[in-house]
Design a protein around this motif. Structure first.
Motif, PDB file in Angstrom:
ATOM      1  N   SER A  45       0.819  -1.215   0.000  1.00 25.13           N
ATOM      2  CA  SER A  45       0.000   0.000   0.000  1.00 25.13           C
ATOM      3  C   SER A  45       0.850   1.261   0.000  1.00 25.13           C
ATOM      4  CB  SER A  45      -0.932   0.011   1.209  1.00 25.13           C
ATOM      5  OG  SER A  45      -1.830  -1.067   1.134  1.00 25.13           O
ATOM      6  N   VAL A  46       2.054   1.171   0.523  1.00 23.04           N
ATOM      7  CA  VAL A  46       2.942   2.335   0.557  1.00 23.04           C
ATOM      8  C   VAL A  46       3.229   2.828  -0.861  1.00 23.04           C
ATOM      9  CG1 VAL A  46       5.287   3.103   1.144  1.00 23.04           C
ATOM     10  CG2 VAL A  46       3.959   1.767   2.775  1.00 23.04           C
ATOM     11  N   GLY A  47       3.273   1.937  -1.820  1.00 25.59           N
ATOM     12  CA  GLY A  47       3.499   2.355  -3.201  1.00 25.59           C
ATOM     13  C   GLY A  47       2.222   2.611  -3.976  1.00 25.59           C
ATOM     14  N   ILE A  48       1.145   1.955  -3.583  1.00 25.15           N
ATOM     15  CA  ILE A  48      -0.102   2.043  -4.343  1.00 25.15           C
ATOM     16  C   ILE A  48      -0.919   3.271  -3.959  1.00 25.15           C
ATOM     17  CG2 ILE A  48      -2.318   0.881  -4.749  1.00 25.15           C
ATOM     18  CD1 ILE A  48      -0.767  -1.800  -4.342  1.00 25.15           C
ATOM     19  N   VAL A  49      -1.068   3.536  -2.676  1.00 28.09           N
ATOM     20  CA  VAL A  49      -1.944   4.618  -2.209  1.00 28.09           C
ATOM     21  C   VAL A  49      -1.519   5.991  -2.728  1.00 28.09           C
ATOM     22  CG1 VAL A  49      -2.743   5.832  -0.138  1.00 28.09           C
ATOM     23  CG2 VAL A  49      -2.816   3.339  -0.231  1.00 28.09           C
ATOM     24  N   PRO A  50      -0.233   6.364  -2.686  1.00 24.11           N
ATOM     25  CA  PRO A  50       0.124   7.688  -3.215  1.00 24.11           C
ATOM     26  C   PRO A  50      -0.226   7.862  -4.694  1.00 24.11           C
ATOM     27  CG  PRO A  50       1.918   6.820  -1.902  1.00 24.11           C
ATOM     28  CD  PRO A  50       0.919   5.714  -2.061  1.00 24.11           C
ATOM     29  N   LEU A  51      -0.035   6.806  -5.489  1.00 18.57           N
ATOM     30  CA  LEU A  51      -0.408   6.905  -6.903  1.00 18.57           C
ATOM     31  C   LEU A  51      -1.910   7.112  -7.068  1.00 18.57           C
ATOM     32  CD1 LEU A  51       1.828   4.128  -8.466  1.00 18.57           C
ATOM     33  CD2 LEU A  51       2.039   6.599  -8.759  1.00 18.57           C
ATOM     34  N   CYS A  52      -2.676   6.404  -6.274  1.00 15.48           N
ATOM     35  CA  CYS A  52      -4.131   6.559  -6.344  1.00 15.48           C
ATOM     36  C   CYS A  52      -4.552   7.973  -5.947  1.00 15.48           C
ATOM     37  CB  CYS A  52      -4.822   5.531  -5.453  1.00 15.48           C
ATOM     38  SG  CYS A  52      -4.669   3.845  -6.084  1.00 15.48           S
ATOM     39  N   LEU A  53      -3.892   8.533  -4.953  1.00 11.70           N
ATOM     40  CA  LEU A  53      -4.208   9.905  -4.551  1.00 11.70           C
ATOM     41  C   LEU A  53      -3.890  10.903  -5.652  1.00 11.70           C
ATOM     42  CD1 LEU A  53      -3.001   9.862  -0.838  1.00 11.70           C
ATOM     43  CD2 LEU A  53      -5.359   9.794  -1.699  1.00 11.70           C
ATOM     44  N   VAL A  54      -2.776  10.685  -6.356  1.00 13.38           N
ATOM     45  CA  VAL A  54      -2.414  11.563  -7.471  1.00 13.38           C
ATOM     46  C   VAL A  54      -3.462  11.456  -8.571  1.00 13.38           C
ATOM     47  CG1 VAL A  54      -0.743  11.898  -9.351  1.00 13.38           C
ATOM     48  CG2 VAL A  54       0.038  11.617  -6.987  1.00 13.38           C
ATOM     49  N   TRP A  55      -3.911  10.236  -8.883  1.00 12.23           N
ATOM     50  CA  TRP A  55      -4.916  10.062  -9.937  1.00 12.23           C
ATOM     51  C   TRP A  55      -6.248  10.689  -9.551  1.00 12.23           C
ATOM     52  CZ3 TRP A  55      -2.917   4.480 -10.173  1.00 12.23           C
ATOM     53  CH2 TRP A  55      -1.817   4.426 -11.029  1.00 12.23           C
ATOM     54  N   LEU A  56      -6.524  10.772  -8.266  1.00  8.63           N
ATOM     55  CA  LEU A  56      -7.759  11.444  -7.841  1.00  8.63           C
ATOM     56  C   LEU A  56      -7.700  12.946  -8.098  1.00  8.63           C
ATOM     57  CD1 LEU A  56      -8.757   9.734  -4.488  1.00  8.63           C
ATOM     58  CD2 LEU A  56     -10.028   9.742  -6.632  1.00  8.63           C
ATOM     59  N   ALA A  73      -5.905   0.249  -8.478  1.00  6.26           N
ATOM     60  CA  ALA A  73      -5.716  -0.407  -7.182  1.00  6.26           C
ATOM     61  C   ALA A  73      -6.000  -1.904  -7.288  1.00  6.26           C
ATOM     62  CB  ALA A  73      -6.617   0.242  -6.127  1.00  6.26           C
ATOM     63  N   LEU A  74      -7.046  -2.270  -7.999  1.00  4.08           N
ATOM     64  CA  LEU A  74      -7.356  -3.692  -8.150  1.00  4.08           C
ATOM     65  C   LEU A  74      -6.225  -4.449  -8.843  1.00  4.08           C
ATOM     66  CD1 LEU A  74     -11.158  -3.646  -9.102  1.00  4.08           C
ATOM     67  CD2 LEU A  74     -10.122  -4.503  -6.989  1.00  4.08           C
ATOM     68  N   VAL A  75      -5.714  -3.880  -9.911  1.00  6.12           N
ATOM     69  CA  VAL A  75      -4.618  -4.534 -10.643  1.00  6.12           C
ATOM     70  C   VAL A  75      -3.360  -4.591  -9.777  1.00  6.12           C
ATOM     71  CG1 VAL A  75      -3.053  -4.286 -12.614  1.00  6.12           C
ATOM     72  CG2 VAL A  75      -5.515  -4.004 -12.928  1.00  6.12           C
ATOM     73  N   ALA A  76      -3.033  -3.494  -9.121  1.00  2.00           N
ATOM     74  CA  ALA A  76      -1.821  -3.450  -8.300  1.00  2.00           C
ATOM     75  C   ALA A  76      -1.903  -4.451  -7.149  1.00  2.00           C
ATOM     76  CB  ALA A  76      -1.606  -2.041  -7.758  1.00  2.00           C
ATOM     77  N   TYR A  77      -3.034  -4.484  -6.446  1.00  2.00           N
ATOM     78  CA  TYR A  77      -3.170  -5.421  -5.328  1.00  2.00           C
ATOM     79  C   TYR A  77      -3.236  -6.868  -5.826  1.00  2.00           C
ATOM     80  CZ  TYR A  77      -3.642  -1.822  -1.785  1.00  2.00           C
ATOM     81  OH  TYR A  77      -3.404  -0.778  -0.929  1.00  2.00           O
TER      82      TYR A  77
END
Length: 131
Positions: A45-56, A73-77
Motif C-alpha cells: 500500500s505504501v506504493g499504491i496509495v500515493p499513486l491513487c491519490l495523485v490520480w484522484l 488499485a485492483l490490478v496493483a493489489y
C-alpha cells in the motif's frame, strides 16, 4: 526482544530499501509471522496509495477519476498478492538470507501447528473407552 525499525526506516523498507543487519530478526518476523500476508499488503500500500491519490487529483470528471483509481488499485493489489511469496523471498534474499527462507520457515511453523492440532484432535476424539 527484536529491534523494530523506526517509521522512516520502515517506509524505506516498504519501498524496497535494505535494512541494517540489526533488524534481521524483525525482518524474519515480519515475513514469516502469523499475519505475514496482511503485513505484505500494508507494505504494498505504501506504493499504491500515493499513486491513487495523485490520480484522484487529475482534471477529469470524478466518476472517471474514481474508476481509474479503482482499476489501478485492483490490478496493483492483484499482482502484489499473486506474487506475494516470491516477493517476500526476494526481499529476504536481498537482506542476505538463503533463497526460499521465508517459505521454509512458514512451512515449518504450519507443520508444527498441524501436529499440535492433530495431537489435540486425537486426545479429544480418538480417546479409547476405559483409558
Amino acid at each position: 526482544m527484536t529491534e523494530r525499525p523506526g517509521v522512516l526506516r520502515w517506509f524505506w523498507y516498504a519501498v524496497g530499501g535494505r535494512l541494517p543487519e540489526r533488524y534481521h530478526d524483525w525482518l524474519l518476523h515480519d515475513t514469516t509471522s502469523k499475519h505475514w500476508k496482511a503485513r505484505h499488503v500494508l507494505r504494498s500500500s505504501v506504493g499504491i496509495v500515493p499513486l491513487c491519490l495523485v490520480w484522484l487529483l487529475l482534471p477529469a470528471p470524478i466518476q472517471l477519476r474514481l474508476a481509474i483509481v479503482l482499476m489501478a488499485a485492483l490490478v496493483a493489489y492483484f499482482y502484489s498478492c499473486a506474487y506475494m511469496e516470491e516477493s517476500i523471498d526476494h526481499r529476504l534474499s536481498r537482506h542476505g538470507f538463503p533463497p526460499r527462507t521465508g517459505k521454509r520457515i512458514r512451512r515449518e511453523k504450519a507443520d508444527e501447528a498441524d501436529a499440535e492440532a492433530r495431537a489435540r484432535y486425537i486426545a479429544i476424539y480418538r480417546h479409547q473407552p476405559g483409558d
